[in-house]
Design a protein around this motif. Structure first.
Motif, PDB file in Angstrom:
ATOM      1  N   LYS A 101      65.052  44.676  32.207  1.00  0.00           N
ATOM      2  CA  LYS A 101      65.991  44.268  31.145  1.00  0.00           C
ATOM      3  C   LYS A 101      65.552  43.159  30.387  1.00  0.00           C
ATOM      4  O   LYS A 101      65.831  42.988  29.326  1.00  0.00           O
ATOM      5  CB  LYS A 101      67.355  44.598  31.495  1.00  0.00           C
ATOM      6  N   LYS A 102      65.145  42.148  31.495  1.00  0.00           N
ATOM      7  CA  LYS A 102      64.878  40.829  30.934  1.00  0.00           C
ATOM      8  C   LYS A 102      63.644  40.959  29.811  1.00  0.00           C
ATOM      9  O   LYS A 102      63.928  40.308  28.772  1.00  0.00           O
ATOM     10  CB  LYS A 102      64.461  39.904  32.055  1.00  0.00           C
ATOM     11  N   LYS A 146      66.249  45.504  44.403  1.00  0.00           N
ATOM     12  CA  LYS A 146      67.587  45.538  43.472  1.00  0.00           C
ATOM     13  C   LYS A 146      67.223  45.728  42.052  1.00  0.00           C
ATOM     14  O   LYS A 146      68.022  46.316  41.311  1.00  0.00           O
ATOM     15  CB  LYS A 146      68.348  43.991  43.483  1.00  0.00           C
ATOM     16  N   GLY A 147      66.298  45.216  41.554  1.00  0.00           N
ATOM     17  CA  GLY A 147      65.877  45.577  40.020  1.00  0.00           C
ATOM     18  C   GLY A 147      65.510  47.065  39.846  1.00  0.00           C
ATOM     19  O   GLY A 147      65.321  47.481  38.480  1.00  0.00           O
ATOM     20  N   SER A 148      65.140  47.698  40.786  1.00  0.00           N
ATOM     21  CA  SER A 148      64.584  49.100  40.639  1.00  0.00           C
ATOM     22  C   SER A 148      65.733  50.074  40.812  1.00  0.00           C
ATOM     23  O   SER A 148      65.518  51.507  40.530  1.00  0.00           O
ATOM     24  CB  SER A 148      63.523  49.440  41.702  1.00  0.00           C
ATOM     25  N   LYS A 149      67.061  49.831  41.117  1.00  0.00           N
ATOM     26  CA  LYS A 149      68.034  50.608  41.427  1.00  0.00           C
ATOM     27  C   LYS A 149      68.241  51.533  40.234  1.00  0.00           C
ATOM     28  O   LYS A 149      68.887  52.664  40.219  1.00  0.00           O
ATOM     29  CB  LYS A 149      69.433  49.906  41.829  1.00  0.00           C
ATOM     30  N   GLU A 150      68.594  50.787  38.883  1.00  0.00           N
ATOM     31  CA  GLU A 150      68.823  51.589  37.749  1.00  0.00           C
ATOM     32  C   GLU A 150      67.984  52.423  37.515  1.00  0.00           C
ATOM     33  O   GLU A 150      68.197  53.866  37.172  1.00  0.00           O
ATOM     34  CB  GLU A 150      68.964  50.654  36.448  1.00  0.00           C
ATOM     35  N   ARG A 151      66.611  52.289  37.678  1.00  0.00           N
ATOM     36  CA  ARG A 151      65.329  53.156  37.375  1.00  0.00           C
ATOM     37  C   ARG A 151      65.686  54.397  38.393  1.00  0.00           C
ATOM     38  O   ARG A 151      65.676  55.603  38.110  1.00  0.00           O
ATOM     39  CB  ARG A 151      64.124  52.546  37.694  1.00  0.00           C
ATOM     40  N   ASP A 167      65.525  45.199  49.849  1.00  0.00           N
ATOM     41  CA  ASP A 167      65.512  43.867  49.027  1.00  0.00           C
ATOM     42  C   ASP A 167      64.332  43.062  49.293  1.00  0.00           C
ATOM     43  O   ASP A 167      63.868  43.154  50.699  1.00  0.00           O
ATOM     44  CB  ASP A 167      66.635  43.079  49.441  1.00  0.00           C
ATOM     45  N   LYS A 168      63.334  42.623  48.677  1.00  0.00           N
ATOM     46  CA  LYS A 168      62.262  41.960  48.785  1.00  0.00           C
ATOM     47  C   LYS A 168      62.115  40.763  48.076  1.00  0.00           C
ATOM     48  O   LYS A 168      62.834  40.463  47.269  1.00  0.00           O
ATOM     49  CB  LYS A 168      60.926  42.700  48.503  1.00  0.00           C
ATOM     50  N   VAL A 169      61.648  39.612  49.115  1.00  0.00           N
ATOM     51  CA  VAL A 169      61.487  38.124  48.744  1.00  0.00           C
ATOM     52  C   VAL A 169      60.296  37.888  48.275  1.00  0.00           C
ATOM     53  O   VAL A 169      59.441  37.942  49.313  1.00  0.00           O
ATOM     54  CB  VAL A 169      62.238  37.389  49.579  1.00  0.00           C
ATOM     55  N   ARG A 170      59.851  37.255  47.131  1.00  0.00           N
ATOM     56  CA  ARG A 170      58.431  36.960  46.955  1.00  0.00           C
ATOM     57  C   ARG A 170      58.483  35.274  46.918  1.00  0.00           C
ATOM     58  O   ARG A 170      59.114  34.550  46.438  1.00  0.00           O
ATOM     59  CB  ARG A 170      58.138  37.466  45.468  1.00  0.00           C
ATOM     60  N   ASP A 199      63.139  63.891  56.313  1.00  0.00           N
ATOM     61  CA  ASP A 199      61.671  64.490  56.322  1.00  0.00           C
ATOM     62  C   ASP A 199      60.873  63.755  55.250  1.00  0.00           C
ATOM     63  O   ASP A 199      59.505  63.367  55.826  1.00  0.00           O
ATOM     64  CB  ASP A 199      61.509  66.041  56.015  1.00  0.00           C
ATOM     65  N   LEU A 200      61.156  63.291  54.116  1.00  0.00           N
ATOM     66  CA  LEU A 200      60.308  62.616  53.224  1.00  0.00           C
ATOM     67  C   LEU A 200      61.232  61.516  52.295  1.00  0.00           C
ATOM     68  O   LEU A 200      62.218  61.716  51.976  1.00  0.00           O
ATOM     69  CB  LEU A 200      59.931  63.611  51.932  1.00  0.00           C
ATOM     70  N   PHE A 201      60.514  60.186  52.658  1.00  0.00           N
ATOM     71  CA  PHE A 201      60.950  59.222  51.982  1.00  0.00           C
ATOM     72  C   PHE A 201      59.888  59.287  50.842  1.00  0.00           C
ATOM     73  O   PHE A 201      58.767  58.787  50.830  1.00  0.00           O
ATOM     74  CB  PHE A 201      60.790  57.955  52.714  1.00  0.00           C
ATOM     75  N   LEU A 202      60.522  59.088  49.449  1.00  0.00           N
ATOM     76  CA  LEU A 202      59.986  58.997  48.320  1.00  0.00           C
ATOM     77  C   LEU A 202      60.395  57.524  47.574  1.00  0.00           C
ATOM     78  O   LEU A 202      61.208  57.227  47.130  1.00  0.00           O
ATOM     79  CB  LEU A 202      60.140  60.112  47.533  1.00  0.00           C
ATOM     80  N   VAL A 203      59.075  56.788  47.600  1.00  0.00           N
ATOM     81  CA  VAL A 203      59.262  55.314  47.021  1.00  0.00           C
ATOM     82  C   VAL A 203      59.228  55.436  45.778  1.00  0.00           C
ATOM     83  O   VAL A 203      58.063  56.199  45.063  1.00  0.00           O
ATOM     84  CB  VAL A 203      58.448  54.326  47.636  1.00  0.00           C
ATOM     85  N   VAL A 204      59.905  54.963  44.836  1.00  0.00           N
ATOM     86  CA  VAL A 204      60.100  54.945  43.159  1.00  0.00           C
ATOM     87  C   VAL A 204      60.102  53.710  42.602  1.00  0.00           C
ATOM     88  O   VAL A 204      60.832  52.979  43.013  1.00  0.00           O
ATOM     89  CB  VAL A 204      61.221  55.693  42.728  1.00  0.00           C
ATOM     90  N   ASP A 205      59.030  53.491  41.776  1.00  0.00           N
ATOM     91  CA  ASP A 205      58.955  52.155  41.199  1.00  0.00           C
ATOM     92  C   ASP A 205      58.298  52.150  39.836  1.00  0.00           C
ATOM     93  O   ASP A 205      57.596  53.385  39.478  1.00  0.00           O
ATOM     94  CB  ASP A 205      58.414  50.983  41.980  1.00  0.00           C
TER      95      ASP A 205
END
Length: 259
Positions: A101-102, A146-151, A167-170, A199-205
């Motif tokens: 959003k930024k 946290k930024g990907s929750k809305e998506r 939650d990831k820290v860079r 059975d399946l974890f689907l990572v979304v970004d």
């Protein structure tokens, strides 16, 4: 482009001239700053020849990951990009899944409307395929931060898959990931039963560039859920380091736009 001629001057500048006898809806393949400059020259030429282009479609928003000044000395590329498009007469930009959003705020501040679209049709097709393989109750979506929750929530309608948030820290200067942990179950040593039977974890970004983030997520999930299959769905697939390392963790990799 049939309605314009493009060339490069000996000193390196891009030249462009419209052909007034031909009209078309042009398509630009923007894979470099030079391509972006060519696009802006075209829009500028249309503006100064009394045929301004007010609306454009950018599947991938350039510089969208540089949406804020993180470290002293950094530029604000989206402010510059918004200024360039504004000067070229653009007032509305349609784009696929801008990074945050930024990023939208930089354009709104200069009077440009951003019509942001999530890749719903592509995701729905992918989700239905996985439902047929694993069943709705055995699939969990993973939000990488946290930024990907809305998506993830937007794409999850009407599927209603459970969602596991991370939650990831860079490191602010290097951009390298320092840690990844479970966000909404932090402090609880026992993971909820619903996840341990998945059975399946689907990572979304939105973007996969080199894939380092998703490799770290893959390590975490495979350690805690060794029985599960992993999948990755992104809007924009850059895959600058190829698929070799990603394939160590992910059986499925899907994307909408290949960059």
């Amino acid at each position: 482009m049939k309605d314009s001629k493009v060339w490069q001057y000996p000193a390196g500048e891009i030249g462009l001239r419209l052909n007034p006898d031909k009209e078309e809806i042009p398509e630009f393949l923007i894979k470099s700053s030079e391509d972006l400059m060519t696009c802006c020259l075209y829009l500028n030429a249309k503006l100064f020849n009394s045929t301004p282009v007010r609306k454009i479609y950018l599947p991938y928003m350039p510089y969208s990951r540089q949406d804020r000044v993180v470290t002293k000395g950094d530029p604000a590329p989206l402010d510059l990009l918004a200024s360039m498009f504004r000067a070229c007469g653009v007032r509305t930009i349609f784009t696929d899944d801008i990074h945050s959003k930024k990023g939208i705020e930089w354009f709104n501040n200069l009077g440009i409307v951003i019509e942001n679209r999530y890749p719903k049709a592509k995701f729905d097709t992918t989700a239905e395929h996985y439902k047929n393989l694993y069943g709705t109750k055995n699939i969990v979506l993973v939000a990488p931060d946290k930024g990907s929750k809305e998506r993830v929530n937007a794409l999850n309608e009407p599927h209603k898959f459970p969602i596991l948030c991370l939650d990831k820290v860079r490191n602010k200067e290097s951009g390298q990931i320092e840690s990844i942990k479970y966000d909404e179950i932090a402090g609880d040593e026992k993971l909820p039963q619903i996840f341990t039977k998945t059975d399946l974890f689907l990572v979304v970004d939105d973007i996969c560039d080199g894939g380092g983030t998703f490799e770290e997520i893959g390590k975490l999930l495979k350690t805690d859920f060794p029985q599960a299959v992993l999948g990755l769905f992104v809007t924009h697939g850059i895959f600058s380091k190829g698929f070799k390392e990603l394939n160590k963790y992910y059986r499925y990799i899907d994307w909408k736009n290949k960059l």
